[in-house]
Design a protein around this motif. Structure first.
Motif, PDB file in Angstrom:
ATOM      1  N   VAL A 125      -2.233  -4.991  -7.843  1.00  0.00           N
ATOM      2  CA  VAL A 125      -2.114  -5.566  -6.503  1.00  0.00           C
ATOM      3  C   VAL A 125      -1.725  -4.479  -5.497  1.00  0.00           C
ATOM      4  O   VAL A 125      -2.330  -4.349  -4.425  1.00  0.00           O
ATOM      5  CB  VAL A 125      -1.074  -6.707  -6.492  1.00  0.00           C
ATOM      6  CG1 VAL A 125      -0.831  -7.209  -5.088  1.00  0.00           C
ATOM      7  CG2 VAL A 125      -1.524  -7.845  -7.388  1.00  0.00           C
ATOM      8  N   THR A 126      -0.761  -3.673  -5.844  1.00  0.00           N
ATOM      9  CA  THR A 126      -0.300  -2.593  -4.970  1.00  0.00           C
ATOM     10  C   THR A 126      -1.398  -1.549  -4.763  1.00  0.00           C
ATOM     11  O   THR A 126      -1.655  -1.114  -3.635  1.00  0.00           O
ATOM     12  CB  THR A 126       0.943  -1.915  -5.579  1.00  0.00           C
ATOM     13  OG1 THR A 126       1.937  -2.910  -5.815  1.00  0.00           O
ATOM     14  CG2 THR A 126       1.495  -0.852  -4.663  1.00  0.00           C
ATOM     15  N   ARG A 127      -2.053  -1.164  -5.835  1.00  0.00           N
ATOM     16  CA  ARG A 127      -3.112  -0.153  -5.737  1.00  0.00           C
ATOM     17  C   ARG A 127      -4.276  -0.644  -4.877  1.00  0.00           C
ATOM     18  O   ARG A 127      -4.777   0.088  -4.023  1.00  0.00           O
ATOM     19  CB  ARG A 127      -3.614   0.237  -7.132  1.00  0.00           C
ATOM     20  CG  ARG A 127      -2.546   0.916  -7.979  1.00  0.00           C
ATOM     21  CD  ARG A 127      -3.120   1.567  -9.224  1.00  0.00           C
ATOM     22  NE  ARG A 127      -3.976   0.718 -10.038  1.00  0.00           N
ATOM     23  CZ  ARG A 127      -3.573  -0.027 -11.063  1.00  0.00           C
ATOM     24  NH1 ARG A 127      -2.290  -0.052 -11.399  1.00  0.00           N
ATOM     25  NH2 ARG A 127      -4.428  -0.739 -11.760  1.00  0.00           N
ATOM     26  N   ASN A 128      -4.679  -1.889  -5.075  1.00  0.00           N
ATOM     27  CA  ASN A 128      -5.785  -2.442  -4.288  1.00  0.00           C
ATOM     28  C   ASN A 128      -5.406  -2.594  -2.820  1.00  0.00           C
ATOM     29  O   ASN A 128      -6.233  -2.396  -1.933  1.00  0.00           O
ATOM     30  CB  ASN A 128      -6.250  -3.775  -4.861  1.00  0.00           C
ATOM     31  CG  ASN A 128      -6.993  -3.601  -6.162  1.00  0.00           C
ATOM     32  OD1 ASN A 128      -7.625  -2.569  -6.380  1.00  0.00           O
ATOM     33  ND2 ASN A 128      -6.908  -4.582  -7.038  1.00  0.00           N
ATOM     34  N   ARG A 129      -4.145  -2.916  -2.554  1.00  0.00           N
ATOM     35  CA  ARG A 129      -3.660  -3.033  -1.182  1.00  0.00           C
ATOM     36  C   ARG A 129      -3.758  -1.686  -0.460  1.00  0.00           C
ATOM     37  O   ARG A 129      -4.230  -1.598   0.672  1.00  0.00           O
ATOM     38  CB  ARG A 129      -2.222  -3.538  -1.176  1.00  0.00           C
ATOM     39  CG  ARG A 129      -1.657  -3.755   0.188  1.00  0.00           C
ATOM     40  CD  ARG A 129      -0.213  -4.273   0.102  1.00  0.00           C
ATOM     41  NE  ARG A 129       0.462  -3.967   1.317  1.00  0.00           N
ATOM     42  CZ  ARG A 129       0.997  -2.782   1.619  1.00  0.00           C
ATOM     43  NH1 ARG A 129       0.948  -1.801   0.764  1.00  0.00           N
ATOM     44  NH2 ARG A 129       1.584  -2.574   2.770  1.00  0.00           N
ATOM     45  N   ARG A 187      -7.392  -0.964   0.300  1.00  0.00           N
ATOM     46  CA  ARG A 187      -7.865  -1.764   1.434  1.00  0.00           C
ATOM     47  C   ARG A 187      -7.411  -1.168   2.760  1.00  0.00           C
ATOM     48  O   ARG A 187      -8.182  -1.077   3.722  1.00  0.00           O
ATOM     49  CB  ARG A 187      -7.343  -3.204   1.330  1.00  0.00           C
ATOM     50  CG  ARG A 187      -8.204  -4.137   0.554  1.00  0.00           C
ATOM     51  CD  ARG A 187      -7.879  -5.597   0.824  1.00  0.00           C
ATOM     52  NE  ARG A 187      -6.469  -5.897   0.913  1.00  0.00           N
ATOM     53  CZ  ARG A 187      -5.681  -6.185  -0.123  1.00  0.00           C
ATOM     54  NH1 ARG A 187      -6.180  -6.192  -1.340  1.00  0.00           N
ATOM     55  NH2 ARG A 187      -4.410  -6.462   0.056  1.00  0.00           N
ATOM     56  N   LEU A 188      -6.137  -0.764   2.819  1.00  0.00           N
ATOM     57  CA  LEU A 188      -5.600  -0.194   4.055  1.00  0.00           C
ATOM     58  C   LEU A 188      -6.312   1.112   4.418  1.00  0.00           C
ATOM     59  O   LEU A 188      -6.661   1.338   5.580  1.00  0.00           O
ATOM     60  CB  LEU A 188      -4.090   0.047   3.913  1.00  0.00           C
ATOM     61  CG  LEU A 188      -3.226  -1.205   3.744  1.00  0.00           C
ATOM     62  CD1 LEU A 188      -1.770  -0.815   3.517  1.00  0.00           C
ATOM     63  CD2 LEU A 188      -3.350  -2.116   4.940  1.00  0.00           C
ATOM     64  N   SER A 224       2.860   3.479  -1.337  1.00  0.00           N
ATOM     65  CA  SER A 224       2.974   2.106  -1.829  1.00  0.00           C
ATOM     66  C   SER A 224       3.911   1.248  -0.984  1.00  0.00           C
ATOM     67  O   SER A 224       3.817   0.030  -0.999  1.00  0.00           O
ATOM     68  CB  SER A 224       3.437   2.096  -3.284  1.00  0.00           C
ATOM     69  OG  SER A 224       4.735   2.639  -3.380  1.00  0.00           O
ATOM     70  N   ASP A 241       3.240   0.101   5.557  1.00  0.00           N
ATOM     71  CA  ASP A 241       2.407  -0.947   6.131  1.00  0.00           C
ATOM     72  C   ASP A 241       1.176  -0.300   6.769  1.00  0.00           C
ATOM     73  O   ASP A 241       1.006   0.917   6.735  1.00  0.00           O
ATOM     74  CB  ASP A 241       3.185  -1.805   7.124  1.00  0.00           C
ATOM     75  CG  ASP A 241       3.625  -1.038   8.375  1.00  0.00           C
ATOM     76  OD1 ASP A 241       3.236   0.135   8.530  1.00  0.00           O
ATOM     77  OD2 ASP A 241       4.354  -1.625   9.189  1.00  0.00           O
ATOM     78  N   TYR A 242       0.326  -1.126   7.363  1.00  0.00           N
ATOM     79  CA  TYR A 242      -0.943  -0.621   7.880  1.00  0.00           C
ATOM     80  C   TYR A 242      -0.753   0.470   8.933  1.00  0.00           C
ATOM     81  O   TYR A 242      -1.432   1.494   8.920  1.00  0.00           O
ATOM     82  CB  TYR A 242      -1.773  -1.768   8.461  1.00  0.00           C
ATOM     83  CG  TYR A 242      -2.986  -1.273   9.187  1.00  0.00           C
ATOM     84  CD1 TYR A 242      -4.069  -0.756   8.487  1.00  0.00           C
ATOM     85  CD2 TYR A 242      -3.035  -1.264  10.572  1.00  0.00           C
ATOM     86  CE1 TYR A 242      -5.174  -0.259   9.145  1.00  0.00           C
ATOM     87  CE2 TYR A 242      -4.140  -0.775  11.239  1.00  0.00           C
ATOM     88  CZ  TYR A 242      -5.201  -0.272  10.520  1.00  0.00           C
ATOM     89  OH  TYR A 242      -6.287   0.233  11.175  1.00  0.00           O
TER      90      TYR A 242
END
Length: 124
Positions: A55-59, A62-63, A90, A93-94
């Protein structure tokens, strides 16, 4: 991001690692290799399992993709980019991710100068 703008094959990654230039800050490492025959840039992402769960890696991926999508008009074309995320990414934020990547773009001089707005010119 379109399929033609992605780097997926290991041989493409290795080519950029061996022949490209790199620049880093605390959160990201960016490798770049010029591909003059290409009309657009391509992006490869690498986020290690040490950084966190899926989940963290994919987030993070995505960013990073979103930043490249927003900045695509101001980035030089015909370049392969590989972005490697480091541990501090990790917890970002964006806006922090965007700021960090823009810092790397400025350091590597791949950010084209944006045309000035007409409003700022007509301040008389």
């Amino acid at each position: 991001m379109k399929k033609k703008n992605r780097i997926k094959k290991n041989e493409d990654f290795q080519k950029v690692f061996k022949h490209g230039k790199s620049m880093a800050n605390r959160q990201f490492v960016i490798y770049m290799l010029g591909q003059p025959e290409e009309k657009e840039f391509r992006l490869g992402l690498s986020v290690s399992k040490k950084i966190g769960n899926a989940v963290t890696r994919n987030r993070i991926k995505r960013l990073v993709r979103q930043v490249f999508l927003e900045e695509k008009d101001s980035l030089k074309t015909g370049i392969d980019y590989i972005v490697i995320a480091r541990k501090p990414a990790s917890e970002m934020d964006y806006h922090e991710v965007k700021s960090s990547l823009l810092h790397l773009f400025r350091k590597t001089k791949v950010h084209r100068a944006r045309p000035q707005r007409e409003n700022s010119i007509k301040n008389t």
